[in-house]
Write a protein that holds these residues in place. Structure first.
Motif, PDB file in Angstrom:
ATOM      1  N   LEU A  33       0.849  -1.182   0.000  1.00 25.34           N
ATOM      2  CA  LEU A  33       0.000   0.000   0.000  1.00 25.34           C
ATOM      3  C   LEU A  33       0.888   1.236   0.000  1.00 25.34           C
ATOM      4  O   LEU A  33       1.820   1.332   0.792  1.00 25.34           O
ATOM      5  N   VAL A  92      -8.945   6.181  -1.816  1.00 22.46           N
ATOM      6  CA  VAL A  92      -8.215   4.941  -2.065  1.00 22.46           C
ATOM      7  C   VAL A  92      -8.283   4.661  -3.557  1.00 22.46           C
ATOM      8  O   VAL A  92      -9.357   4.401  -4.099  1.00 22.46           O
ATOM      9  N   TYR A 103      -7.232   2.282  -6.713  1.00 26.25           N
ATOM     10  CA  TYR A 103      -6.927   0.855  -6.857  1.00 26.25           C
ATOM     11  C   TYR A 103      -7.158   0.402  -8.280  1.00 26.25           C
ATOM     12  O   TYR A 103      -8.006   0.947  -8.990  1.00 26.25           O
ATOM     13  N   ALA A 146      -8.511  -2.705  -1.526  1.00 28.58           N
ATOM     14  CA  ALA A 146      -8.919  -1.302  -1.460  1.00 28.58           C
ATOM     15  C   ALA A 146     -10.065  -1.127  -0.470  1.00 28.58           C
ATOM     16  O   ALA A 146     -10.090  -0.156   0.299  1.00 28.58           O
ATOM     17  N   VAL A 152      -8.611  -1.235   3.009  1.00 27.89           N
ATOM     18  CA  VAL A 152      -7.937   0.018   3.338  1.00 27.89           C
ATOM     19  C   VAL A 152      -8.972   1.094   3.636  1.00 27.89           C
ATOM     20  O   VAL A 152      -8.867   1.823   4.628  1.00 27.89           O
ATOM     21  N   ALA A 153      -9.988   1.220   2.791  1.00 23.79           N
ATOM     22  CA  ALA A 153     -11.025   2.236   2.990  1.00 23.79           C
ATOM     23  C   ALA A 153     -11.751   2.045   4.316  1.00 23.79           C
ATOM     24  O   ALA A 153     -12.175   3.028   4.940  1.00 23.79           O
ATOM     25  N   LEU A 168     -13.561   5.375  -2.729  1.00 20.51           N
ATOM     26  CA  LEU A 168     -12.820   4.461  -3.594  1.00 20.51           C
ATOM     27  C   LEU A 168     -12.772   5.042  -5.005  1.00 20.51           C
ATOM     28  O   LEU A 168     -13.781   5.529  -5.515  1.00 20.51           O
ATOM     29  N   VAL A 189      -3.467   5.143  -1.011  1.00 24.23           N
ATOM     30  CA  VAL A 189      -4.412   5.972  -0.271  1.00 24.23           C
ATOM     31  C   VAL A 189      -3.829   7.382  -0.165  1.00 24.23           C
ATOM     32  O   VAL A 189      -2.679   7.553   0.223  1.00 24.23           O
TER      33      VAL A 189
END
Length: 174
Positions: A48, A90, A92, A100, A103-104, A112, A123
């Protein structure tokens, strides 16, 4: 005298079998239960990139450190020319959609943004970012995104595996 010795020995053997469960086969130790993991495999495998989309110095480094503590594989943090407007964006590629989402889920209000290419997971931290969501909230989101990937601990003994402990030995009779 021989009859008395045979009777005492036979009685002792019968008592031993009665109190030990009556099995003459040796107990078998179970294999250890698999260790549970709270981190999704995708987050561990894929790198990431954390970028600062604000004018606040050191923000990407701070967020990267927090994400590493949550077992994300984070590359070197940096800045982006893009100036964000929200909490986090984010970006992706199609092959990183699940990562993704994970992470979000760490940010309250992240958006996203799909991009072309492959192996893209980034991110951008925006000016409305204050902190990551609480760990319990992130773990609950993880469960809904990837499902239950690891067994939940149970107080009931398992018939198929032994608890992981250096001194724990669970034996089953056949």
């Amino acid at each position: 005298m021989l009859v008395i010795v045979v009777l005492v020995a036979g009685g002792g053997y019968g008592g031993y079998r009665a109190f030990s469960g009556g099995s003459s086969t040796p107990p078998v130790a179970l294999a250890p239960c698999p260790a549970s993991s709270t981190t999704p495999a995708a987050a561990q495998r894929e790198q990431l990139e954390v970028r600062n989309a604000t004018l606040k110095t050191g923000l990407a480094k701070q967020v990267a450190r927090q994400l590493r503590q949550r077992h994300f594989r984070v590359g070197k943090p940096g800045n982006t020319l893009f100036r964000g407007k929200g909490v986090a964006t984010v970006q992706y590629s199609p092959d990183r959609l699940q990562s993704a989402r994970l992470v979000a889920a760490q940010f309250d209000g992240a958006t996203l943004a799909p991009v072309s290419g492959s192996h893209v997971l980034e991110v951008d931290i925006g000016p409305k970012f204050r902190s990551l969501v609480p760990l319990a909230q992130a773990q609950a989101a993880q469960q809904s995104i990837v499902g239950t990937s690891s067994p939940r601990p149970s107080s009931a003994p398992s018939p198929t595996c032994a608890p992981r402990s250096p001194n724990a030995t669970r034996k089953v009779k056949r």
